[in-house]
Design an enzyme around this catalytic site. Structure first.
Site, PDB file in Angstrom:
ATOM      1  N   CYS B 408      11.467 -23.176  18.520  1.00 46.43           N
ATOM      2  CA  CYS B 408      10.667 -22.563  17.464  1.00 46.43           C
ATOM      3  C   CYS B 408      11.470 -22.241  16.208  1.00 46.43           C
ATOM      4  O   CYS B 408      10.969 -22.348  15.099  1.00 46.43           O
ATOM      5  CB  CYS B 408       9.973 -21.325  17.992  1.00 46.43           C
ATOM      6  N   HIS B 452      10.057 -15.546  19.808  1.00 46.24           N
ATOM      7  CA  HIS B 452       9.451 -16.623  19.045  1.00 46.24           C
ATOM      8  C   HIS B 452       9.793 -16.420  17.570  1.00 46.24           C
ATOM      9  O   HIS B 452      10.168 -15.335  17.145  1.00 46.24           O
ATOM     10  CB  HIS B 452       7.935 -16.596  19.266  1.00 46.24           C
ATOM     11  N   ASP B 468       2.264 -20.928  12.066  1.00 47.34           N
ATOM     12  CA  ASP B 468       3.208 -21.171  13.158  1.00 47.34           C
ATOM     13  C   ASP B 468       3.365 -22.671  13.373  1.00 47.34           C
ATOM     14  O   ASP B 468       2.538 -23.299  14.055  1.00 47.34           O
ATOM     15  CB  ASP B 468       2.704 -20.508  14.440  1.00 47.34           C
TER      16      ASP B 468
END
Lengths: 303, 650
Positions: B408, B452, B468
């Site tokens: 991520c 994250h 995201d």
């Protein structure tokens, strides 16, 4: 009065050699109006001791040899028909000192007749109650070896004896003296009383007057309590045992010529008063019951 | 002078049990203490045991004094103080061990056992976890057993009887403890300062560079737990914001907080109300469900709309928040700030900048640019993986155009660079995404493996929007969590796996238990106490009851004191005290009265051993015996006895 006691001890020690402590205990037992049980092998002088004590105190003496076919009537006596009327023939129990030899060989029925008489100081035959003489004192002997056909006294009966003694073998010196000396029966026959029965009763009456201090009661109670909580015995000492212990300690102090009971007096009589009343849960290897009782003494502090 | 043989104070089996229990109690302390103290304690215990087994006497006074002084000196040298929790514990442990060496009377046994209880209690000053409570209860049970068997005069008894009795005592004590816990007035904050555990920093850090989040994902430690008042939001909405990173240096994103008040937040009032129980992480950030609308006074709000605590978190923190998933944050961005959110280092990400400028050339609308970026990530063969290739040259360019494999932080970092290059203000947000529902207790467990990173971009009139990029590449990561998003064979921490069978179920149960413990027992503060009491209907009664309880306690205490003092006076016997002194004098001369020895016997023994003392010993003993056991105690006996004993010099 101590003068009389000292002479009695002196004379008794001259017959039974090397057993000063046991003789003293037996005397204390008599003075405390208790009955005595002697557990020992045959031939160590049980009968001689009983006989000598009776003689020295000027008391009449009967010996009953207990056997398996002995009946209560053989001890207490019976009413028999004679010359056209019934008369009571008193048994050997009607004596001031009764030696019940090998009491565990008789049946429980006969044993309990003796013990009841001992407890009540009277017997009842055919509905008629007859008082036993006063002073009255039973010395029972028991053979400790388990033998076929014996009935060991149950615990409840053992509790009725104030003390239980073991005479044991004499030590070497005493035994040599014994072997060299005169026939004991001869000496016994020649023995003269050192006191009268009345004097004995007077001394017995003095025992409860020996002073017992608060501190001593505390100690005695601690001993009784400890025998109950220490967890080694099936039952602890009963209050009756406690009273007996106190009376015996008072008698011991009196024999010692003192007017107050010391912890040492309690300790002196404790093994003989307590041992036959305490039954260890487990019999430990190499330890006699006597040793158990002495350990108990060592675990309770003197206040 | 020969020292007396050791009395059989305790049967050796009881002594062994006692030493073992003490050792078990001391073990958790020993882990914190200097090594030599544990060694000393072991040596003392072993020594005491051997002496008892062999029936030898205890070490002489001078040796014990020497040992004590040395140990105290050693502790002072080690800690530079004798006060404080650590030094105090060291002192207590070593003194308990040394006390074993002079354990000769029943009283000493009790002192040792009480010290043991104190050691058990001290354990709680260091750690207050649930396993520790169980350990405490078991230790107390064992200690009670020992205390009972030490109180029994001879120790002859069935161990299981003691076990049953002490078990019953513990069980009886538990409800009392529970009621006291509930009702005893709480103070806010701990009474003592908990020891610093080295300020270990765990969890997210203030910076993000390639590899930092994926490293965190290797841990299944709990980051925090959340209990919602009502419905739990779906996984796709569980974005826990923690840190906002605004500055990019070509490799690392870091925080730079403008010194401005927190921005305006407009929101549609669809709210989640929830409690977060945050594990200590040694830092200041506090996670909050996007987007927190209200927080308590003790929680600060930064210009980046992050929640911060005042001090680094060394203790578990429980805080209550409200969040709204529909919000508008900072609808207006001042030009200077807007400029700051577009800054990129000149030297890096050249290819990315080119790409972004191409998009911008096509359309100036940020929505179009966003669409182009999204298409780029979706259409290329990007792979979501925990073990991406290393990017030594330029993390953004290498990732976007060469490897296309990343975690991520790679996606978020690259996307933020692209946005900035295309003229859209952007910043990286790190935090946690997802969380596992514990069906036992209905709360969320968020682990470090849920860490994250995502991006917020700013659009005129709409404020900051969460984007995201990982979700484009791997929708499963967002919907179902880390484990289902990663290809087979990736190193996923055990507890982060969705289906680990029985062990997992047990773990969830244990976690629920711990959560309850943390929340309701450790987190039982004055306000919680008030609410619990009001729920029990004791609200108004509370202070009255408190006053009542305090006065009852005071009365009981006073009565106890009076009775104790009276008991002392009644129990005090001047004769016994004087005789005690006589015995002590003789004991110093090597003639100790055995506790079961009567005074006359003792005097005989003394006289036999020391004929020179015959006269005073006999006189004292006679006076004592006459006064203590005789028929009439003359009132001047204690005085006379004291005088005799004072001049008695054995």
């Amino acid at each position: 009065m101590p003068h009389v006691i000292d002479r009695l001890l002196e004379q008794a020690n001259a017959i039974i050699l090397g057993k000063e402590h046991q003789i003293r205990l037996a005397l204390a037992c008599i003075l405390a109006r208790g009955d005595l049980l002697i557990e020992d092998l045959p031939g160590v002088g049980k009968t001689t001791l009983a006989h000598a004590l009776a003689k020295l105190m000027g008391l009449d003496f009967h010996r009953i040899q207990f056997t398996s076919d002995l009946l209560p009537a053989d001890i207490i006596g019976a009413t028999i028909y004679e010359n056209g009327r019934f008369t009571f023939q008193p048994g050997p129990i009607f004596a001031q000192v009764v030696l019940a030899d090998e009491v565990n060989r008789a049946t429980p029925k006969t044993q309990s007749a003796l013990l009841e008489a001992m407890e009540e100081r009277q017997v009842t035959v055919d509905g008629e109650t007859r008082r036993l003489p006063d002073p009255f004192f039973v010395i029972a002997t028991q053979n400790p070896d388990t033998q076929i056909g014996t009935f060991p006294l149950p615990e409840s009966q053992l509790d009725r004896f104030l003390m239980c003694l073991e005479l044991g073998y004499p030590d070497a010196e005493a035994e040599r003296a014994l072997l060299r000396g005169e026939d004991r029966r001869e000496i016994l026959r020649e023995l003269r009383p050192v006191m009268t029965p009345e004097q004995l009763q007077q001394i017995q009456a003095q025992v409860p007057r020996i002073h017992v201090s608060e501190a001593l009661v505390t100690y005695l109670q601690a001993l009784l309590e400890h025998s109950r909580v220490c967890g080694r015995y099936r039952n602890g000492l009963s209050p009756r045992a406690g009273l007996g212990l106190l009376r015996a300690a008072q008698a011991w102090a009196l024999v010692d010529g003192r007017e107050a009971v010391l912890p040492e007096d309690v300790q002196a009589v404790f093994p003989s008063v307590a041992t036959h009343r305490l039954h260890p849960i487990t019999e430990l290897e190499g330890r006699t019951r006597n040793r158990h009782t002495r350990e108990l003494l060592e675990e309770v502090s003197v206040p | 002078m020969s020292r007396p043989r050791l009395d059989p104070l305790l049967p050796t089996t009881t002594l062994a049990a006692m030493l073992l229990t003490l050792a078990a109690i001391a073990v958790p302390h020993a882990l914190r203490l200097p090594f030599w103290i544990s060694l000393l304690a072991l040596a003392c215990g072993g020594w005491r045991y051997l002496r008892a087994v062999r029936g030898e006497s205890l070490p002489p006074t001078w040796l014990r004094v020497l040992l004590t002084v040395t140990v105290v000196g050693g502790i002072y040298a080690h800690y530079d103080t004798l006060l404080g929790l650590e030094a105090g514990t060291a002192l207590l442990v070593s003194m308990t061990a040394l006390k074993l060496l002079e354990m000769r009377a029943r009283r000493d046994t009790h002192v040792v056992l009480y010290l043991g209880f104190l050691l058990i209690g001290m354990q709680f000053l260091f750690s207050q976890t649930l396993p520790n409570l169980i350990y405490l209860i078991v230790s107390v049970w064992a200690m009670l057993m020992l205390l009972i068997s030490a109180h029994r005069a001879t120790g002859h008894g069935k161990p299981w009887q003691y076990a049953r009795l002490s078990g019953a005592l513990v069980l009886q004590a538990i409800p009392v403890a529970a009621v006291l816990f509930l009702l005893f007035p709480r103070v806010s904050g701990p009474l003592w300062r908990m020891p610093d555990e080295g300020h270990a920093q765990t969890g997210l850090s203030d910076t993000m560079s390639p590899g930092s989040v994926s490293q965190l994902s290797q841990s299944d430690a709990v980051a925090f737990r959340v209990e919602f008042d009502g419905d739990i939001p779906p996984p796709s909405q569980r974005y826990w914001r923690a840190l906002v990173l605004t500055h990019y240096d070509g490799y690392t994103w870091s925080r730079m907080t403008p010194r401005t008040p927190p921005p305006q937040l407009d929101h549609v009032p669809v709210e989640h109300a929830y409690d977060i129980l945050l594990e200590p992480h040694g830092q200041q950030w506090l996670p909050a469900l996007e987007m927190a609308t209200r927080a308590g006074n003790e929680i600060g709000l930064t210009a980046l709309y992050e929640l911060r605590s005042r001090n680094p978190l060394d203790e578990r923190l429980n805080y209550r928040l409200r969040s709204s998933p529909h919000y508008r944050l900072q609808a207006e961005l001042p030009p200077n700030l807007r400029q700051a959110y577009l800054m990129l280092p000149d030297a890096s990400a050249k290819q990315a900048k080119e790409l972004a400028q191409k998009w911008r050339a096509d359309s100036n609308d940020p929505r179009d640019i966003l669409r182009r970026a999204r298409d780029y990530f979706v259409q290329r063969e990007f792979v979501y993986t925990l073990s991406p290739p290393r990017l030594p040259r330029d993390p953004v360019d290498q990732f976007l155009f060469e490897t296309q494999r990343g975690f991520c932080e790679h996606y978020a970092g690259a996307f933020a660079v692209l946005m900035r290059a295309a003229g859209v203000p952007a910043r990286v947000v790190t935090g946690y995404q997802g969380g596992e529902l514990n069906p036992i207790g209905e709360y969320l467990i968020v682990r470090q493996s849920d860490a994250h990173a995502w991006v917020e971009i700013w659009m005129d009139g709409e404020g900051w929007l969460r984007i995201d990029p990982t979700a484009w590449v791997s929708p499963n990561r967002i919907e179902q969590g880390l484990a289902s998003a990663l290809p087979a064979g990736e190193p996923i921490p055990f507890l982060a796996r969705p289906d680990s069978g029985l062990l997992k179920a047990l773990e969830l149960r244990w976690d629920a238990l711990n959560n309850g413990w943390n929340r309701w027992v450790l987190g039982y503060n004055p306000s919680l106490q008030r609410s619990v009491l009001s729920r029990l209907g004791l609200d108004n009664l509370f202070y009255t009851a408190l006053a009542l309880a305090a006065s009852i306690a005071l009365i009981v205490l006073t009565l106890t004191l009076i009775l104790l003092l009276q008991g002392r006076r009644r129990g005090f016997d001047p004769l016994a005290a004087a005789y005690e002194r006589f015995c002590r004098k003789l004991a110093r001369a090597g003639l100790e009265r055995r506790h079961h020895e009567g005074p006359a016997d003792f005097a005989r023994r003394v006289v036999a051993a020391r004929p020179d003392l015959a006269e005073p010993v006999r006189a004292i003993t006679k006076l004592y015996i006459d006064a203590r056991y005789g028929a009439a105690t003359p009132s001047d006996a204690p005085r006379k006895l004291r005088r005799l004993i004072t001049t008695f010099r054995p």
